[in-house]
Structures are given as structure tokens and as C-alpha cells.
Design a protein around this motif. Sequence first.
Motif, PDB file in Angstrom:
ATOM      1  N   LYS A 153       0.808  -1.219   0.000  1.00  0.00           N
ATOM      2  CA  LYS A 153       0.000   0.000   0.000  1.00  0.00           C
ATOM      3  C   LYS A 153       0.847   1.278   0.000  1.00  0.00           C
ATOM      4  O   LYS A 153       0.500   2.240  -0.695  1.00  0.00           O
ATOM      5  N   LEU A 156       1.663   2.102  -3.556  1.00  0.00           N
ATOM      6  CA  LEU A 156       0.508   2.612  -4.300  1.00  0.00           C
ATOM      7  C   LEU A 156       0.179   4.043  -3.890  1.00  0.00           C
ATOM      8  O   LEU A 156      -0.147   4.885  -4.736  1.00  0.00           O
ATOM      9  N   ASP A 157       0.292   4.347  -2.588  1.00  0.00           N
ATOM     10  CA  ASP A 157       0.013   5.706  -2.110  1.00  0.00           C
ATOM     11  C   ASP A 157       1.076   6.686  -2.578  1.00  0.00           C
ATOM     12  O   ASP A 157       0.770   7.835  -2.921  1.00  0.00           O
ATOM     13  N   ASN A 160       0.412   7.153  -6.294  1.00  0.00           N
ATOM     14  CA  ASN A 160      -0.994   7.355  -6.632  1.00  0.00           C
ATOM     15  C   ASN A 160      -1.458   6.346  -7.690  1.00  0.00           C
ATOM     16  O   ASN A 160      -1.993   6.702  -8.746  1.00  0.00           O
ATOM     17  N   LEU A 161      -1.264   5.053  -7.389  1.00  0.00           N
ATOM     18  CA  LEU A 161      -1.619   3.986  -8.316  1.00  0.00           C
ATOM     19  C   LEU A 161      -2.673   3.077  -7.698  1.00  0.00           C
ATOM     20  O   LEU A 161      -2.856   3.059  -6.484  1.00  0.00           O
ATOM     21  N   LYS A 162      -3.338   2.293  -8.548  1.00  0.00           N
ATOM     22  CA  LYS A 162      -4.312   1.294  -8.121  1.00  0.00           C
ATOM     23  C   LYS A 162      -3.721  -0.094  -8.350  1.00  0.00           C
ATOM     24  O   LYS A 162      -2.965  -0.302  -9.303  1.00  0.00           O
ATOM     25  N   PRO A 163      -4.070  -1.084  -7.496  1.00  0.00           N
ATOM     26  CA  PRO A 163      -3.506  -2.434  -7.666  1.00  0.00           C
ATOM     27  C   PRO A 163      -3.781  -3.020  -9.042  1.00  0.00           C
ATOM     28  O   PRO A 163      -2.895  -3.636  -9.652  1.00  0.00           O
ATOM     29  N   GLU A 164      -5.010  -2.841  -9.562  1.00  0.00           N
ATOM     30  CA  GLU A 164      -5.350  -3.423 -10.856  1.00  0.00           C
ATOM     31  C   GLU A 164      -4.588  -2.775 -12.008  1.00  0.00           C
ATOM     32  O   GLU A 164      -4.497  -3.355 -13.100  1.00  0.00           O
TER      33      GLU A 164
END
Length: 465
Positions: A153, A156-157, A160-164
Motif C-alpha cells: 500500500k 501505491l500511495d 498514486n496507483l491502483k492495484p489493478e
Amino acid sequence: MKSFRRRLLGTLLVWIGMMLAGLFIVVLQLLPIYEGAENKSDIWLILFLTFLSALLLSAIVGNRVINVNIKPVENATETALELAKGNYLARATESNAQESVELSRTINVLARNLQEITAVRVMEQERLKTLIENMGSALIMIDRQGAVSLVNKPFLDEFNLKPEAILGKFYKEIQVPNVVENFIENVFMTETHSRAQIEFVLRSKQRNLNVYGAPVIGEHERWLGIVIVFQDITELKRLEQIRKDFVANVSHELRTPVTSIKGFSETLLDGAYKDTDTLLSFLDIVHTESNRLEMLINDLLDLSNVEQSGFEVNAQPTDMKAVIKRAIEMIQPKINEKSIQLQLEIQPVIVLGDPNRLIQVMMNLLINAVTYSSNYTEITIRLFTKEDQAVIQVADQGIGIESSEISRLFERFYRVDRARSRNSGGTGLGLSIVKHLIEAHHGQVEVDSTVGVGTTFTICLPIAS
């Protein structure tokens, strides 16, 4: 299993042979009767019933043999298939058959062992996942094909990304800054450990990261991919820059009065003291610079004191109206020098605070207002209550502050107009001291300013109960 199959097949063959032999004997016994009998239909009926009885007995015995020997084997086979599918809760039925009970027990022991191993593995995976998610540093793992196999996480933070949008993608396809992509590519291509400090701008913010990359090596020295760990050092870099700026500013502020004192004293020692007018003028300058040096040192000591961890004020019920009047009395000469008019809109309010520290706060705010105000202007001081807080406002009609500079207003040695504040003898530490003292009172300080119109400082303090 082969021995069991052979023995089972032999048992069935012997049973069938015995049944055929018995039937053959019955036929031989009935044959003379059949030849001399007048009603041969009875003989055929007897033979049919005998054969039917033998068939029924064979079915009963065969069913018994299947139940005792074949079904446990089939059950064990089905259990083994379930285990192969990953269902480690499956269990084989343990019958009383001597040949199959050992097989069923062995499969059940295997199932229990697999279940325990799976439970341990799941627990370790949960621990690893929890560790990775809460490690505080951003992490990304890339497999040997270059696809992203794991991210946490913080990563991603950070970007500024999403897992998918990242899992399973080639590392060059993910949306990260070029400097990050280049570092990942270098570790992936060289398969070596690497460490670096990178700097980039993301979402209009300066970011500084300490990055470490390493290859992931499995059994038999097999290369499985790479892992990259990002540690955010933006705040450390900011604090380091503040420290450097602080040292540079202190050195500059100290050098100015020290240079003046040294220069004028050397001039006096060289003979200028013989001229009375020159002597008095130089001594006045030395005295002024000495006062400026003393003020700077006192402000530095005050700032160092209020910035210390655990600093507390001597909070007690305090008449804020009396505090404001006392602060005005102490800077009245500066106000008179510029012929500035004071407008007081003060209500009686008792706050919870340290009277001496609050006087210091008001003096710094008033000095700041006077410094950046022109002659014959007006300064307004307001004191009132709002909900459960006391609100103090100091509004001037000075030069104002650009909106881009307001966020830096409480930094040490930061000046909106350096020439004006230095000429007035300011140290550039007053507002920084104000901010720390108000925070020590569990209050807040805000600034509202318009260039060319003026500036308003608003302080909120808790009311004494």
C-alpha cells in the motif's frame, strides 16, 4: 496394492470355480433322474432353481467382497483425488478390511499433514503480507519476466496507483517517474544490489526517496526477479535544508553587527576617539549594534527553548485585556515614531495561558505590524470570544504578503521585506517564536493578507473555565 489386487482376483476366481464345480456336480446327480423321468419339466425347474440359488448366493458373496475390499479402495482413491485438488479436509473411510485399512489410515495421515502444512503456510503468508503492508516503506517485486508480482500500500500511495493498474503489468508500463523506472531497469538488467537517492516532482510536490534494489535468489541459486524498497526521506531533506538555512542565516545575522562593532572600534583605536563628535557617533553605532546582537541572541535562546521536546507553558487564568495593554505600553515608543493610530476593540476575556509568554506573543505581533506599516496608518487590535475560544486579531494597513509567501511566514529568519526588517532591527525570529508559543498553549495562529492593503494575524486560545 499389486499384491492386494492379485489376492482379491484369486479369491474371486476360486469362488467362481467353486460355484461352477458345485453346479456341475448337481447336474451329474440329476442326469440319471432326468433320463428316466417322465415329466422332464420338473427336472428343468429344479435345475433352474438351483442355478438361480447359486447366482443369488454368488451375488450376495460378491457384494460382500466388493463392500469389504473394493469400496474402501475406491473411497481411498476419491480421497486422494480430492487431496490432489487441494481439498486437505477430505478423509478416507477406515474400514475393518485388513488390506484396505492401512491404505485409508496412510491417506488420512497424509491429509492431516498436508492440512497442517497448509495452515502453517497460510499463517506465514499472512504474517509476511502484514509485514510488507505495514513496513512503512514502499515495496515492489518484479518477477524474472519483468512483470509486477507484488506491491504494498505505501508504494501505491506514494505514486498514486491502483492495484489493478500495476499487478501483472510489465515494469515499463506502470506510471512512475522516469528516474524510478531507470533505477528499476538498472537493477533488473544487472541483477545486482544497488542503492541511490532519487529526487523528482510528483503532483506538484518535491519528493526525495532513498531507494534500494536487490535480486531475489531462490533454491539452487536460481534468479527469480528483483525487489525494490523506497524509503521516503522528503521530510529529512527538508529538515536538513532548514538546518543549513538556519546556520547560514545565523552566521549572516551575527556577522553584520559583529563586523560593525569591530570596524568602528578599530577606527576609534586608530585615533578617531580624539574627535569628540566622531567618538560619540561611533559609540552610538556600537551601542546600537550591541543591542541588535543581544536581541538576536535572546531570540535564538527563546526559540531554542520553545522548540525543545516537552516544552510547556505555565498556564493559568489570565486577563487577556491586561496582557494586550501591557504589550502596547512596552512598544509605545515604536508606535509613536511612525505616528500610527491604535484602534482597540477589546472585550474582557479570561484565557488559560502564561501571562509572560502571551505578552511576548503580543509584542512580537505588534512589532511586526509596526515594522511593515507606513507612517500615519492604523493598527486595529480585537479581542472577543467565539464558541469556547478567545480570538485575538492584530490587523495592520501595511505592505501585505503574497499568498505564495504566507506558508513560509513562520519560518526562522524568513522576511517578506528583508531591507525594511533589518533596518528596523528585527531578527526574523519573532513570528517563529509566536507560532511555537501559541501551539504550546494548544491554540492556533492564522494569517490573512492582501498585498497593498494589509495583514491580519488571528490567534485562538482556550478560555479559562
